[in-house]
Design a protein around this motif. Structure first.
Motif, mmCIF file in Angstrom:
data_model
loop_
_atom_site.group_PDB
_atom_site.id
_atom_site.type_symbol
_atom_site.label_atom_id
_atom_site.label_comp_id
_atom_site.label_asym_id
_atom_site.label_seq_id
_atom_site.Cartn_x
_atom_site.Cartn_y
_atom_site.Cartn_z
ATOM 1 N N ARG A 1 -40.784 -13.419 -51.973
ATOM 2 C CA ARG A 1 -42.107 -12.772 -52.170
ATOM 3 C C ARG A 1 -42.796 -12.764 -50.769
ATOM 4 O O ARG A 1 -42.947 -13.813 -49.996
ATOM 5 C CB ARG A 1 -42.829 -13.180 -53.018
ATOM 6 C CG ARG A 1 -44.499 -12.602 -53.370
ATOM 7 C CD ARG A 1 -44.235 -11.185 -54.060
ATOM 8 N NE ARG A 1 -45.530 -10.774 -54.007
ATOM 9 C CZ ARG A 1 -46.241 -9.899 -53.381
ATOM 10 N NH1 ARG A 1 -45.509 -9.687 -52.142
ATOM 11 N NH2 ARG A 1 -47.452 -9.536 -53.343
ATOM 12 N N ARG B 1 -42.065 -8.879 -58.196
ATOM 13 C CA ARG B 1 -43.105 -9.618 -57.241
ATOM 14 C C ARG B 1 -43.987 -10.581 -58.206
ATOM 15 O O ARG B 1 -44.227 -11.740 -57.403
ATOM 16 C CB ARG B 1 -43.909 -8.604 -56.468
ATOM 17 C CG ARG B 1 -43.135 -7.547 -55.569
ATOM 18 C CD ARG B 1 -43.954 -6.896 -54.702
ATOM 19 N NE ARG B 1 -44.846 -5.749 -55.216
ATOM 20 C CZ ARG B 1 -44.232 -4.651 -55.794
ATOM 21 N NH1 ARG B 1 -43.084 -4.116 -55.038
ATOM 22 N NH2 ARG B 1 -45.041 -3.782 -56.103
ATOM 23 N N GLU C 1 -44.579 -14.653 -57.848
ATOM 24 C CA GLU C 1 -45.818 -15.260 -57.899
ATOM 25 C C GLU C 1 -45.975 -16.288 -58.648
ATOM 26 O O GLU C 1 -46.496 -17.297 -58.626
ATOM 27 C CB GLU C 1 -46.895 -14.046 -57.772
ATOM 28 C CG GLU C 1 -47.015 -13.497 -56.461
ATOM 29 C CD GLU C 1 -47.908 -12.300 -56.637
ATOM 30 O OE1 GLU C 1 -49.034 -12.244 -57.372
ATOM 31 O OE2 GLU C 1 -47.849 -11.280 -55.800
#
Ligand SMILES: [Zn+2]
Length: 374
Positions: free
Chosen positions: A19, A350, A354
């Motif tokens: 990321r 994404r 995270e």
């Protein structure tokens, strides 16, 4: 001065997935990212506002096409590509290398560049590394790609060797011609066909020159999917950790997910837009061909899991009607859904990175498809 920068925010512990965030003078790009393709200064059937609404952070435009029509000098006189097409977020331009080889007639490659005839009117041109960069800068590109040769597959090893070395020399010429104070970033393109040792050599040649980002070219050119994944898996970790990595012209939703897992940050492909115009729609449970008779009276949304404008307001029956009646709105709605699907997939990836659950996200993605098939 270029403010271009890549920051690695998170590295997945179970895969090469990462990321990150790219900063450009026209704003930030959260990665991994999918870039819709706007070949002729338009993402076909889409308003720029709609592209933004569905989460497009950067789009791609095409050097070869814009050079031939309407001409990069005209675009420059009219204030540059961003103003011309009313798009204020970043634009990446490809170098024209791929199109010269796939569309141009009577190609002749020399050390200087590639001579070809326009696919539009047969006029003769020579595209060189210097001209390619000049065109991209005139357009006002935020990310300029080096001019290279996209090798077909399969290709003789001797040819791949020659071509890879020539592309490295062309990449150096692109680096040298780009003004040092330019706000545009320059990306090198790794070639080497499907020969892993040549891919490694290409990476080394490019790293020695030094670029703001690195792309893998010459993939999705007819090779088996496993070969494409092997090439990504081998090549991507050879690239510097602190630069974005872009796999050009790839691909299906599965290809994107697998590309991310192998360390890729950026993707582009005509598939969501072109397929939309052909009635092929992507959903969370696989592909749908909307023209099929089974959808004639189907009141359900295209994808019940999708929150896009199309799925919130229209039935499969209506979308089928528009498509089979050859209505313009079919292209508009189908493209909007397909691009939304791609942008949601990337947003999901994404988020999973995270949250540290990318592996789970990846298996859920495939499980949903198996349910439909079984
Ligand atoms: Zn939808």
């Amino acid at each position: 001065m270029s403010v271009f920068k890549y920051v690695l925010l998170q590295q997945d512990s179970d895969s090469q997935a990462r990321r990150g965030r790219i900063s450009t003078s026209r704003g930030e790009i959260e990665t991994p990212v999918f870039m819709p393709v706007g070949t002729l200064a338009t993402v076909k059937a889409m308003l720029p506002e709609t592209l933004k609404e569905i989460g497009s952070q950067i789009i791609l435009a095409n050097t070869y096409h814009l050079y031939l029509r309407p001409g990069h000098k005209l675009v420059q006189q009219l204030g540059g590509l961003h103003k011309f097409m009313h798009w204020d977020r970043p634009i990446l331009t490809d170098s024209g290398g791929f199109q010269v080889f796939s569309l141009g007639d009577l190609r002749k490659i020399t050390e200087e560049g590639t001579a070809f005839q326009s696919h539009i009117d047969g006029s003769k041109h020579i595209l060189t590394p210097e001209l390619s960069v000049e065109i991209q800068l005139a357009l006002g590109s935020d990310i300029v790609m080096v001019f290279d040769e996209c090798i077909p597959h399969p290709a003789e090893r001797a040819y791949v060797v020659d071509s890879t070395n020539r592309s490295a020399r062309w990449a150096k010429r692109c680096r040298e011609i780009l003004p040092s104070g330019s706000t545009s970033a320059l990306f090198g393109i790794v070639q080497g066909g499907m020969e892993l040792d040549l891919r490694k050599q290409s990476v080394e040649q490019l790293r020695e020159i030094g670029f703001e980002g690195y792309a893998l070219g010459g993939l999705s050119v007819g090779e088996e999917t496993s070969l494409m994944y092997d090439t990504m898996e081998y090549s991507l970790p050879l690239l510097p950790v602190d630069r974005p990595r872009y796999v050009m012209g790839v691909g299906t939703p599965e290809n994107l997910l697998e590309g991310v897992a192998r360390g890729c940050d950026m993707f582009d492909c005509v598939m969501p837009t072109r397929n939309a115009r052909n009635g092929m729609l992507f959903t969370s449970f696989g592909k749908i061909s909307i023209k099929q008779a089974q959808y004639r009276g189907d009141e359900r949304p295209l994808d019940p899991d999708c929150q896009c404008y199309v799925c919130r307001n229209y039935s499969r029956a209506y979308l089928r009607h528009l498509y089979t009646s050859n209505e313009i709105l079919a292209s508009v709605l189908n493209t909007q859904h397909n691009l939304y699907y791609y942008q949601q997939l990337m947003a999901g990836i994404r988020q999973a990175l995270e949250n540290g659950n990318f592996t789970e996200f990846r298996s859920d993605f495939y499980n949903k498809r198996e349910i439909l098939i079984s």
